[in-house]
Design a protein around this motif. Sequence first.
Motif, short mmCIF file in Angstrom:
data_model
loop_
_atom_site.label_atom_id
_atom_site.label_comp_id
_atom_site.label_asym_id
_atom_site.label_seq_id
_atom_site.Cartn_x
_atom_site.Cartn_y
_atom_site.Cartn_z
N UNK A 115 -6.29 -24.53 -14.17
CA UNK A 115 -6.26 -24.38 -12.71
C UNK A 115 -4.89 -24.87 -12.26
N UNK A 116 -4.21 -24.06 -11.47
CA UNK A 116 -2.80 -24.34 -11.19
C UNK A 116 -2.51 -24.26 -9.69
N UNK A 117 -1.35 -24.80 -9.35
CA UNK A 117 -0.82 -24.66 -7.99
C UNK A 117 0.68 -24.45 -8.10
N UNK A 118 1.15 -23.29 -7.66
CA UNK A 118 2.55 -22.96 -7.85
C UNK A 118 2.85 -22.79 -9.33
N UNK A 119 3.91 -23.46 -9.79
CA UNK A 119 4.30 -23.34 -11.19
C UNK A 119 3.92 -24.56 -12.00
N UNK A 120 2.87 -25.27 -11.53
CA UNK A 120 2.43 -26.49 -12.22
C UNK A 120 0.92 -26.54 -12.32
N UNK A 121 0.44 -27.36 -13.26
CA UNK A 121 -0.99 -27.64 -13.30
C UNK A 121 -1.37 -28.40 -12.04
N UNK A 122 -2.66 -28.52 -11.80
CA UNK A 122 -3.09 -29.30 -10.62
C UNK A 122 -2.65 -30.76 -10.72
#
Length: 317
Positions: free
Chosen positions: A192-199
């Motif tokens: 599950x991610x947000x942008x180019x990173x993991x949460x």
Amino acid sequence: MPTAPPPDFAAALAAGPLVLDGGMSNQLAAAGHDLSDGLWSARLLADDPQAVVAAHRAYFAAGADVAITASYQASFEGFARRGVDRAQAARLLASSVELAREAARPEPGGRRRWVAASVGPYGAVLADGSEYRGRYGLSVAELADFHRPRLEVLAATRPDVLALETVPDADEARALLGLVRGLGVPAWLSYSVEGDRTRAGQPLAEAFALAADVDEVVAVGVNCCTPQDADRAVAVAAEVTGKPVVVYPNSGESWDAARRGWRGEPTFRSARVGGWLADGARLVGGCCRVGTDGIAALAAEVAVLRAQRAGAVGRHG
């Protein structure tokens, strides 16, 4: 004449793409089931197992090739809070695969259907939203101790693949990847991610790279994120790991905890699938708020792309 044995899941991916189902909770809620319990959809493994079968069948009827089991939020600890002992909890976990397998039986002459045993993150069991933050304050070894018993139960049922899904943190991925080595069942790893990173904030390239040399992992990707974040992540997963990519984002709406409702407009569109496939995706579907209509539209788009691919092979083969 004897028939040839069915291809294994990795071979099916190579011949893909395959269509995943949509949100289990979405379908169960649409059928009128109350999912407010801490076990979420896993409650119905005990209380109404045929409702789970019906949800799987609805997605297969919509065009899905793969059913993800209702074990995402199931754990020995969660069942214990409901007064369920370990032996019965193990039976309920195993039943999640059996129910999906019951639904997956194809009509004579129909396409092969597959069962993915869902292994949700530690935060899902807490039922407090921490699966969307990660950083639980547990070590990799402690996370492995939590996941090991249910992974062993699910692997013993011999699902077609283990779905290590909605993983918010590279540390939890390390724990899960260590456990699937030698289990004898293929797995996919989906962050599950947000942008180019993991949460939890780790760069996606680094997080995906953890799975690159794990032979049991047949696909790497993202789920339970916005479609826009999924668009960006697919190419990174393919480039970093060299493996097929799995992608099944949410509808694009966001949950308003204060108002206890969803807000915003859906941005999940079947037209996105062409870009995902071009970037390396071989497993495509939907997660939260993506129901049978969304999967039907996606499956229709995949069918067109399959036909185009077959035509191109026929012309140049």
